[in-house]
Structures are given as C-alpha cells and as structure tokens.
Design a protein around this motif. Structure first.
Motif, PDB file in Angstrom:
ATOM      1  N   PHE A  61     -98.707 -81.298 -54.995  1.00 55.40           N
ATOM      2  CA  PHE A  61     -97.653 -80.821 -54.109  1.00 55.40           C
ATOM      3  C   PHE A  61     -96.489 -81.783 -54.104  1.00 55.40           C
ATOM      4  CE2 PHE A  61     -95.585 -80.887 -49.903  1.00 55.40           C
ATOM      5  CZ  PHE A  61     -95.108 -79.584 -49.870  1.00 55.40           C
ATOM      6  N   ASP A  62     -95.283 -81.229 -54.185  1.00 56.56           N
ATOM      7  CA  ASP A  62     -94.072 -82.005 -53.955  1.00 56.56           C
ATOM      8  C   ASP A  62     -93.090 -81.121 -53.210  1.00 56.56           C
ATOM      9  OD1 ASP A  62     -91.915 -80.877 -55.982  1.00 56.56           O
ATOM     10  OD2 ASP A  62     -93.784 -81.056 -57.104  1.00 56.56           O
ATOM     11  N   MET A  63     -92.252 -81.731 -52.397  1.00 62.73           N
ATOM     12  CA  MET A  63     -91.357 -80.964 -51.538  1.00 62.73           C
ATOM     13  C   MET A  63     -90.343 -80.150 -52.333  1.00 62.73           C
ATOM     14  SD  MET A  63     -92.058 -81.133 -48.323  1.00 62.73           S
ATOM     15  CE  MET A  63     -90.557 -80.764 -47.419  1.00 62.73           C
ATOM     16  N   GLY A  64     -89.921 -80.660 -53.484  1.00 56.14           N
ATOM     17  CA  GLY A  64     -88.902 -79.958 -54.261  1.00 56.14           C
ATOM     18  C   GLY A  64     -89.373 -78.616 -54.792  1.00 56.14           C
ATOM     19  N   GLY A  65     -90.617 -78.539 -55.218  1.00 53.90           N
ATOM     20  CA  GLY A  65     -91.186 -77.277 -55.679  1.00 53.90           C
ATOM     21  C   GLY A  65     -90.534 -76.700 -56.914  1.00 53.90           C
ATOM     22  N   MET A  66     -89.996 -77.560 -57.776  1.00 52.67           N
ATOM     23  CA  MET A  66     -89.392 -77.061 -59.007  1.00 52.67           C
ATOM     24  C   MET A  66     -90.474 -76.588 -59.971  1.00 52.67           C
ATOM     25  SD  MET A  66     -86.132 -77.186 -58.674  1.00 52.67           S
ATOM     26  CE  MET A  66     -85.640 -76.933 -60.385  1.00 52.67           C
ATOM     27  N   HIS A  67     -90.150 -75.555 -60.735  1.00 49.10           N
ATOM     28  CA  HIS A  67     -91.016 -75.027 -61.786  1.00 49.10           C
ATOM     29  C   HIS A  67     -92.343 -74.503 -61.235  1.00 49.10           C
ATOM     30  CE1 HIS A  67     -87.958 -76.661 -64.328  1.00 49.10           C
ATOM     31  NE2 HIS A  67     -88.232 -77.904 -63.930  1.00 49.10           N
ATOM     32  N   GLU A  68     -92.275 -73.911 -60.067  1.00 44.97           N
ATOM     33  CA  GLU A  68     -93.407 -73.185 -59.501  1.00 44.97           C
ATOM     34  C   GLU A  68     -92.858 -72.196 -58.476  1.00 44.97           C
ATOM     35  OE1 GLU A  68     -96.154 -75.283 -56.947  1.00 44.97           O
ATOM     36  OE2 GLU A  68     -94.651 -76.801 -56.438  1.00 44.97           O
ATOM     37  N   ASP A  69     -93.662 -71.176 -58.162  1.00 40.00           N
ATOM     38  CA  ASP A  69     -93.297 -70.245 -57.103  1.00 40.00           C
ATOM     39  C   ASP A  69     -93.426 -70.939 -55.753  1.00 40.00           C
ATOM     40  OD1 ASP A  69     -92.984 -68.292 -59.032  1.00 40.00           O
ATOM     41  OD2 ASP A  69     -94.900 -67.296 -58.618  1.00 40.00           O
ATOM     42  N   LEU A  70     -92.572 -70.548 -54.820  1.00 45.61           N
ATOM     43  CA  LEU A  70     -92.583 -71.127 -53.477  1.00 45.61           C
ATOM     44  C   LEU A  70     -92.874 -70.050 -52.440  1.00 45.61           C
ATOM     45  CD1 LEU A  70     -89.426 -73.447 -53.534  1.00 45.61           C
ATOM     46  CD2 LEU A  70     -91.789 -74.009 -54.129  1.00 45.61           C
ATOM     47  N   PHE A  71     -93.510 -70.478 -51.347  1.00 46.46           N
ATOM     48  CA  PHE A  71     -93.745 -69.585 -50.218  1.00 46.46           C
ATOM     49  C   PHE A  71     -93.251 -70.245 -48.945  1.00 46.46           C
ATOM     50  CE2 PHE A  71     -96.291 -68.470 -46.509  1.00 46.46           C
ATOM     51  CZ  PHE A  71     -96.062 -67.106 -46.445  1.00 46.46           C
ATOM     52  N   PHE A  72     -92.556 -69.457 -48.112  1.00 44.53           N
ATOM     53  CA  PHE A  72     -92.110 -69.921 -46.804  1.00 44.53           C
ATOM     54  C   PHE A  72     -92.649 -68.975 -45.735  1.00 44.53           C
ATOM     55  CE2 PHE A  72     -88.846 -71.478 -49.741  1.00 44.53           C
ATOM     56  CZ  PHE A  72     -88.833 -72.823 -49.420  1.00 44.53           C
ATOM     57  N   LEU A  73     -93.227 -69.547 -44.694  1.00 42.24           N
ATOM     58  CA  LEU A  73     -93.704 -68.772 -43.550  1.00 42.24           C
ATOM     59  C   LEU A  73     -92.636 -68.816 -42.473  1.00 42.24           C
ATOM     60  CD1 LEU A  73     -95.930 -67.230 -42.012  1.00 42.24           C
ATOM     61  CD2 LEU A  73     -96.778 -69.469 -41.226  1.00 42.24           C
ATOM     62  N   SER A  74     -92.021 -67.676 -42.198  1.00 42.36           N
ATOM     63  CA  SER A  74     -90.984 -67.622 -41.174  1.00 42.36           C
ATOM     64  C   SER A  74     -91.587 -67.478 -39.786  1.00 42.36           C
ATOM     65  CB  SER A  74     -90.022 -66.463 -41.456  1.00 42.36           C
ATOM     66  OG  SER A  74     -88.914 -66.515 -40.580  1.00 42.36           O
ATOM     67  N   ASN A  75     -92.559 -66.563 -39.627  1.00 41.62           N
ATOM     68  CA  ASN A  75     -93.225 -66.386 -38.327  1.00 41.62           C
ATOM     69  C   ASN A  75     -94.329 -67.430 -38.188  1.00 41.62           C
ATOM     70  OD1 ASN A  75     -94.345 -64.860 -40.487  1.00 41.62           O
ATOM     71  ND2 ASN A  75     -95.537 -63.599 -39.090  1.00 41.62           N
ATOM     72  N   GLY A  76     -93.893 -68.662 -37.907  1.00 42.16           N
ATOM     73  CA  GLY A  76     -94.774 -69.829 -37.984  1.00 42.16           C
ATOM     74  C   GLY A  76     -95.914 -69.848 -37.002  1.00 42.16           C
ATOM     75  N   HIS A  77     -95.905 -68.949 -35.998  1.00 41.32           N
ATOM     76  CA  HIS A  77     -97.008 -68.947 -35.042  1.00 41.32           C
ATOM     77  C   HIS A  77     -98.324 -68.511 -35.679  1.00 41.32           C
ATOM     78  CE1 HIS A  77     -94.984 -65.009 -34.780  1.00 41.32           C
ATOM     79  NE2 HIS A  77     -96.207 -64.502 -34.615  1.00 41.32           N
ATOM     80  N   ILE A  78     -98.289 -67.843 -36.850  1.00 40.45           N
ATOM     81  CA  ILE A  78     -99.556 -67.490 -37.500  1.00 40.45           C
ATOM     82  C   ILE A  78    -100.021 -68.628 -38.417  1.00 40.45           C
ATOM     83  CG2 ILE A  78     -99.117 -65.019 -37.266  1.00 40.45           C
ATOM     84  CD1 ILE A  78     -98.706 -64.938 -40.332  1.00 40.45           C
ATOM     85  N   SER A  79     -99.787 -69.832 -37.958  1.00 41.27           N
ATOM     86  CA  SER A  79    -100.188 -71.019 -38.719  1.00 41.27           C
ATOM     87  C   SER A  79    -101.679 -71.089 -39.026  1.00 41.27           C
ATOM     88  CB  SER A  79     -99.745 -72.291 -37.988  1.00 41.27           C
ATOM     89  OG  SER A  79    -100.362 -72.382 -36.715  1.00 41.27           O
ATOM     90  N   PRO A  80    -102.591 -70.551 -38.195  1.00 44.76           N
ATOM     91  CA  PRO A  80    -104.006 -70.666 -38.566  1.00 44.76           C
ATOM     92  C   PRO A  80    -104.336 -70.099 -39.937  1.00 44.76           C
ATOM     93  CG  PRO A  80    -103.827 -70.087 -36.256  1.00 44.76           C
ATOM     94  CD  PRO A  80    -102.440 -70.015 -36.828  1.00 44.76           C
ATOM     95  N   VAL A  81    -103.806 -68.939 -40.269  1.00 45.04           N
ATOM     96  CA  VAL A  81    -104.098 -68.363 -41.587  1.00 45.04           C
ATOM     97  C   VAL A  81    -103.430 -69.174 -42.688  1.00 45.04           C
ATOM     98  CG1 VAL A  81    -102.168 -66.691 -41.569  1.00 45.04           C
ATOM     99  CG2 VAL A  81    -104.219 -66.234 -42.934  1.00 45.04           C
ATOM    100  N   PHE A  82    -102.271 -69.731 -42.422  1.00 49.81           N
ATOM    101  CA  PHE A  82    -101.559 -70.547 -43.405  1.00 49.81           C
ATOM    102  C   PHE A  82    -102.343 -71.832 -43.673  1.00 49.81           C
ATOM    103  CE2 PHE A  82     -97.087 -72.453 -44.418  1.00 49.81           C
ATOM    104  CZ  PHE A  82     -97.347 -72.345 -45.768  1.00 49.81           C
ATOM    105  N   TYR A  83    -102.742 -72.534 -42.616  1.00 50.20           N
ATOM    106  CA  TYR A  83    -103.480 -73.786 -42.783  1.00 50.20           C
ATOM    107  C   TYR A  83    -104.810 -73.560 -43.489  1.00 50.20           C
ATOM    108  CZ  TYR A  83    -100.281 -75.860 -39.290  1.00 50.20           C
ATOM    109  OH  TYR A  83     -99.189 -76.323 -38.601  1.00 50.20           O
ATOM    110  N   SER A  84    -105.536 -72.536 -43.067  1.00 53.41           N
ATOM    111  CA  SER A  84    -106.831 -72.274 -43.692  1.00 53.41           C
ATOM    112  C   SER A  84    -106.670 -71.969 -45.173  1.00 53.41           C
ATOM    113  CB  SER A  84    -107.534 -71.118 -42.989  1.00 53.41           C
ATOM    114  OG  SER A  84    -108.737 -70.788 -43.669  1.00 53.41           O
TER     115      SER A  84
END
Length: 288
Positions: A61-84
C-alpha cells in the motif's frame, strides 16, 4: 490484482468470504456498542467483489496509488465492511478488527488517514465529498498517463447533498471516463426511507440527464450479479463518459431481523441479537 490468485476465486469462495465479513461486522459493532451495521451488511457483496475479483491492485500500500485501481468510500459510516474487507484481503491483520472504535485505534468510526491504516486514502464520513475526491484522483491518473480506474461508493441518502450534483455535472463535462461511481441504492437512511425523507425521484434518468453512462445491478446482494455488473461497468469505461452503477441492495442483508428496516442504520446488537446474527453466518475464515 490482475494475474493474481485474488482473481481466481470462484463465486462460492467469494460468498464464503462475504459470510465471514458479515460476522466481522456484527461482532465489531457489538463489541463497542456503536457503529453502522445495516449499510455495511448491505454492501458486503460489493466490497468482496471489488477487492477480491474486480479491482486491479498492487501488492502493499502507498498513498499515491499509481498504477493500480483506487477505491474511495464516501459514505464513511459503513466503515465496518470496509475495515473487514481490507483486513481479510491482507492490508492489515484481522486481529486489529477487535480495536474498532476504541481509543487510539487506527479503526475509527469513520475512516481517517492520520493513523496510517493501509487501504485508507481519505477521511470520510462528512457526506457528499467522495465523488469530488474520486474525480480529482481520476484526473490525476490521466495527467500521469496511468490507465487504471477509480471507484467510489456513495449512499443513496447521500445524494441529497448538493456537492454530489456539482461533481456529477463536472465529470461528464470533462469526459472523465476512468471513473466508476457506485450508488448503494437501498432506499433507506437514518431517519426512514429516502422516499419519506427526501425523494430521489428517477435516479437512472437523473444521472443519464447529467451525461453519465448508467447501469443497474438489480440484485446487489447476489454475488454473481454484482461481479458481472462491475465487470460490465469496467468494460464501459474509457468511452468519453463516466460510469455510474445503481446497486440495488438490502440494508442489513444476511441478518434476518436487520433486513427491511432503517432501524439498524446506526444501532448495535445486544448479546442475544449478536448470537442470532452469528447463527445465520457461519465462521468460514476464522474469527479474529
């Protein structure tokens, strides 16, 4: 990551992962008696399909995320599914899920970046901002000659935020065609149904009128439908238009007493309810 074992999972294996992630979600929220299980459970198939099958990711993992697909969670309250999902796909040890919403934990109620949790590139939870962030990331990739895609997930109640529609105008005008936006179209938000709180009208027609290529996944909790729908979305990218996916999901999916109601948007199960939820979702990958 393409050409990786992550993309050789069968649908059965993806469903097995989803079952464990549902266990993780209810256990995390129960342990701290705080969090948002409803939307997390409803998006489990989506997250598993994205991270284990569809997205082209690099090792590490690197913050820049170059040369890979990126995902952003906008509705951050569903963090449990994201973290898991991030833990189960290998970004950090699953044991860390036990620290969810604890003091000094990297797994805060809404994702943040200053803790340095792998997989998290933006702080989210202040609704309406994720689409704008994703557009910026997609433009940055184009400027750097990076051919990979940017995905962003929004809640349907979140579409009541004006910033979403400013961004929705901007992306087609600038032909940002390396962007795939996803709307969790479950028809529920914290105070009731979206129809009661503030009707969204015909979302398909709205996004189409704004210049987006729109597709729908009618059963957002069926793994085959979700994988096929996301693959269709990626095939429509790079055609001079951004793509938006309307994902019809069921809040609380996989736990019978949490389905069909908005009441589990931000409520934690008690001990008895946890036991009932776990009985419906067998341990498959090993509990943390």
């Amino acid at each position: 990551m393409k050409n990786s074992i992550l993309n050789n999972y069968s649908i059965h294996n993806l469903e097995t992962i989803a079952t464990q992630i549902r266990r993780d979600i209810v256990r995390m929220v129960h342990a701290c008696q705080s969090g948002h299980p409803g939307g997390s459970l409803g998006c489990t198939e989506l997250f598993v399909a994205l991270y284990f099958e569809v997205m082209n990711r690099k090792e590490g993992f690197d913050m820049g995320g170059m040369h890979e697909d990126l995902f952003f969670l906008s509705n951050g309250h569903i963090s449990p599914v994201f973290y898991s999902t991030l833990a189960r796909v290998g970004y950090f040890p699953a044991e860390e899920l036990a620290t969810f919403r604890q003091m000094n934990s990297r797994l805060q109620g809404h994702p943040t970046t200053h803790e340095g949790l792998p997989g998290i590139r933006i702080a989210s939870g202040s609704l309406g901002q994720g689409l704008s962030v994703a557009i910026g990331a997609a433009q940055a990739k184009r400027l750097h000659g990076d051919k990979h895609l940017v995905f962003v997930l929004m809640g349907d109640g979140e579409l009541q935020e004006g910033q979403i529609w400013e961004a929705a105008l901007y992306a087609p005008h600038n032909k940002i065609d390396n962007l795939i936006a996803i709307v969790d179209y479950n028809g529920a938000q914290i105070d009731g149904s979206t129809e009661q709180v503030l009707s969204l009208g015909n979302l398909y027609a709205k996004w189409h009128a704004f210049g987006w290529d729109v597709l729908e996944i009618k059963n957002g909790n069926d793994m085959i439908s979700v994988v096929d729908g996301l693959r269709e979305a990626t095939s429509r990218s790079r055609r001079q238009k951004p793509v938006v996916v309307l994902l019809h999901s069921e809040m609380g999916n996989g736990v019978d007493f949490m389905m069909g109601t908005h009441k589990w948007h931000g409520a934690a199960p008690n001990d008895e309810q946890l036991a009932a939820a776990l009985a419906q979702n067998a341990e498959t990958l090993g509990d943390y």
